[in-house]
Design a protein around this motif. Structure first.
Motif, mmCIF file in Angstrom:
data_model
loop_
_atom_site.group_PDB
_atom_site.id
_atom_site.type_symbol
_atom_site.label_atom_id
_atom_site.label_comp_id
_atom_site.label_asym_id
_atom_site.label_seq_id
_atom_site.Cartn_x
_atom_site.Cartn_y
_atom_site.Cartn_z
ATOM 1 N N ALA A 1 -2.256 0.359 -4.503
ATOM 2 C CA ALA A 1 -2.101 -1.141 -3.623
ATOM 3 C C ALA A 1 -1.944 -1.858 -4.794
ATOM 4 O O ALA A 1 -2.594 -1.901 -5.996
ATOM 5 N N GLY A 2 -1.212 -2.985 -4.335
ATOM 6 C CA GLY A 2 -1.179 -4.194 -5.212
ATOM 7 C C GLY A 2 -0.202 -5.365 -4.658
ATOM 8 O O GLY A 2 0.569 -5.166 -3.910
ATOM 9 N N PRO A 3 -0.144 -6.239 -5.562
ATOM 10 C CA PRO A 3 0.890 -7.368 -5.323
ATOM 11 C C PRO A 3 2.580 -6.906 -5.532
ATOM 12 O O PRO A 3 2.649 -6.184 -6.329
ATOM 13 N N TYR A 4 3.157 -7.244 -4.619
ATOM 14 C CA TYR A 4 4.508 -6.944 -4.795
ATOM 15 C C TYR A 4 5.637 -8.357 -4.488
ATOM 16 O O TYR A 4 5.263 -8.917 -3.857
ATOM 17 N N CYS A 5 6.730 -7.977 -4.880
ATOM 18 C CA CYS A 5 7.750 -9.183 -4.707
ATOM 19 C C CYS A 5 9.221 -8.681 -4.866
ATOM 20 O O CYS A 5 9.365 -7.718 -5.494
ATOM 21 N N CYS A 6 10.137 -9.047 -4.014
ATOM 22 C CA CYS A 6 11.495 -8.627 -3.957
ATOM 23 C C CYS A 6 12.391 -9.885 -3.736
ATOM 24 O O CYS A 6 12.129 -10.694 -3.260
ATOM 25 N N ALA A 7 13.715 -9.565 -4.361
ATOM 26 C CA ALA A 7 14.725 -10.732 -4.187
ATOM 27 C C ALA A 7 16.101 -9.817 -3.881
ATOM 28 O O ALA A 7 16.726 -9.630 -4.818
ATOM 29 N N PRO A 8 16.340 -9.407 -2.733
ATOM 30 C CA PRO A 8 17.392 -8.593 -2.382
ATOM 31 C C PRO A 8 18.719 -9.367 -2.639
ATOM 32 O O PRO A 8 19.738 -8.698 -2.875
ATOM 33 N N VAL B 1 0.963 -1.029 0.057
ATOM 34 C CA VAL B 1 0.007 0.017 -0.014
ATOM 35 C C VAL B 1 0.930 1.172 0.154
ATOM 36 O O VAL B 1 1.706 1.296 1.058
ATOM 37 N N ARG B 2 0.813 2.116 -0.969
ATOM 38 C CA ARG B 2 1.600 3.335 -1.127
ATOM 39 C C ARG B 2 1.114 4.468 -1.362
ATOM 40 O O ARG B 2 0.250 4.530 -2.490
ATOM 41 N N LEU B 3 1.754 5.517 -0.617
ATOM 42 C CA LEU B 3 1.533 7.003 -0.923
ATOM 43 C C LEU B 3 2.467 7.409 -1.725
ATOM 44 O O LEU B 3 2.137 8.084 -2.826
ATOM 45 N N ASP B 4 3.756 7.086 -1.446
ATOM 46 C CA ASP B 4 4.835 7.686 -2.166
ATOM 47 C C ASP B 4 6.207 6.844 -1.643
ATOM 48 O O ASP B 4 5.905 6.041 -0.764
ATOM 49 N N TRP C 1 4.607 4.264 2.947
ATOM 50 C CA TRP C 1 4.094 3.000 2.153
ATOM 51 C C TRP C 1 4.061 1.862 3.411
ATOM 52 O O TRP C 1 4.709 1.934 4.428
ATOM 53 N N ILE C 2 3.391 0.889 3.130
ATOM 54 C CA ILE C 2 3.298 -0.473 4.037
ATOM 55 C C ILE C 2 3.604 -1.533 3.068
ATOM 56 O O ILE C 2 2.604 -1.556 1.915
ATOM 57 N N LEU D 1 6.082 -14.056 8.545
ATOM 58 C CA LEU D 1 4.943 -13.363 8.554
ATOM 59 C C LEU D 1 5.466 -11.954 8.754
ATOM 60 O O LEU D 1 5.359 -11.866 9.963
ATOM 61 N N GLY D 2 5.238 -10.913 8.000
ATOM 62 C CA GLY D 2 5.631 -9.793 8.609
ATOM 63 C C GLY D 2 5.003 -8.731 7.889
ATOM 64 O O GLY D 2 4.354 -8.659 6.870
ATOM 65 N N ALA D 3 5.470 -7.235 8.639
ATOM 66 C CA ALA D 3 5.096 -6.189 7.963
ATOM 67 C C ALA D 3 5.864 -5.147 8.098
ATOM 68 O O ALA D 3 6.714 -5.185 9.095
ATOM 69 N N VAL D 4 6.397 -4.188 7.095
ATOM 70 C CA VAL D 4 7.149 -3.088 7.283
ATOM 71 C C VAL D 4 6.441 -1.827 6.954
ATOM 72 O O VAL D 4 5.394 -1.727 5.977
ATOM 73 N N VAL D 5 6.484 -0.924 8.029
ATOM 74 C CA VAL D 5 5.650 0.436 7.741
ATOM 75 C C VAL D 5 6.743 1.397 7.880
ATOM 76 O O VAL D 5 7.614 1.675 8.574
ATOM 77 N N THR D 6 6.385 2.309 6.674
ATOM 78 C CA THR D 6 7.348 3.230 6.576
ATOM 79 C C THR D 6 6.598 4.548 6.390
ATOM 80 O O THR D 6 5.795 5.133 5.446
ATOM 81 N N HIS D 7 7.183 5.622 7.143
ATOM 82 C CA HIS D 7 6.773 6.834 7.235
ATOM 83 C C HIS D 7 8.393 7.721 7.297
ATOM 84 O O HIS D 7 8.711 8.060 8.491
ATOM 85 N N LYS D 8 9.224 7.692 6.270
ATOM 86 C CA LYS D 8 10.241 8.498 6.359
ATOM 87 C C LYS D 8 11.414 7.523 6.626
ATOM 88 O O LYS D 8 12.371 7.481 5.950
ATOM 89 N N VAL D 9 11.070 6.754 7.575
ATOM 90 C CA VAL D 9 12.254 5.473 7.971
ATOM 91 C C VAL D 9 11.303 4.172 7.770
ATOM 92 O O VAL D 9 10.046 4.435 8.481
#
Length: 187
Positions: free
Chosen positions: A157-164, A75-78, A82-83, A96-104
């Protein structure tokens, strides 16, 4: 058919019947500053508008086993607000997790025995918050996060994936749907 506009188009994405197969680029991630000292806004997300009173569900198969492989819902504003919530392979265990970002960014996670199962993440936006719920298969929903989010502003909002850490992660997204927000925080 799963649709939207790509934020950071992946190296490959293919419709496979109703499913969408997405291959993530090595080094892709969403993160801002905290503990790691870098900002990454290179994850792959297929985004659609998400109104101020709406919810999105993203289902995918959690079939990966390399450090920091991840998939879920964004879920993204900019780039600073984002979350992301989903399942990530970390330190030898699916989490299972979540990252919440407001500048950090901040990060919360807990191990789940969901390897190879279809997982559904639900992000319900209402008022000044987003409620994140998750389940595997038809198991009961579990609330994993209640996070602040700016009210009344356009978001996506939508599906995302990453492979760091590696090449070759392909995620099978099986369903994306939008609808009304959850009626209550607790069942």
């Amino acid at each position: 058919m799963i649709s939207g506009e790509w934020l950071n188009r992946p190296p490959a994405s293919t419709q496979d019947g109703p499913a969408l197969l997405v291959t993530a680029e090595k080094g892709s991630d969403f993160w801002r500053t905290t503990a790691y000292g870098y900002d990454r806004d290179s994850g792959h997300a297929l985004l659609s508008p998400l109104g101020p009173e709406a919810a999105i569900e993203v289902s995918f198969v959690a079939d990966y086993d390399q450090q920091f492989d991840q998939a879920g819902v964004l879920v993204r504003l900019d780039e600073e607000t984002w979350i992301k919530a989903g399942v990530e392979y970390c330190d030898g265990v699916l989490q299972l997790g979540a990252v919440v970002t407001h500048k950090v960014s901040d990060w919360s996670s807990a191990p789940v025995p969901w390897t190879g199962r279809e997982v559904t993440l639900r992000a319900s936006r209402s008022g000044d918050a987003v409620t994140i719920r998750a389940r595997a298969g038809s198991d009961p929903w579990r609330m994993i996060r209640l996070a602040p989010f700016p009210p009344g502003v356009p978001a996506t909002a939508g599906p995302y994936c990453c492979a760091p850490e590696r090449d070759g992660l392909t995620v099978r997204f099986t369903r994306v749907s939008m609808g009304p927000p959850d009626e209550t925080l607790h069942s």
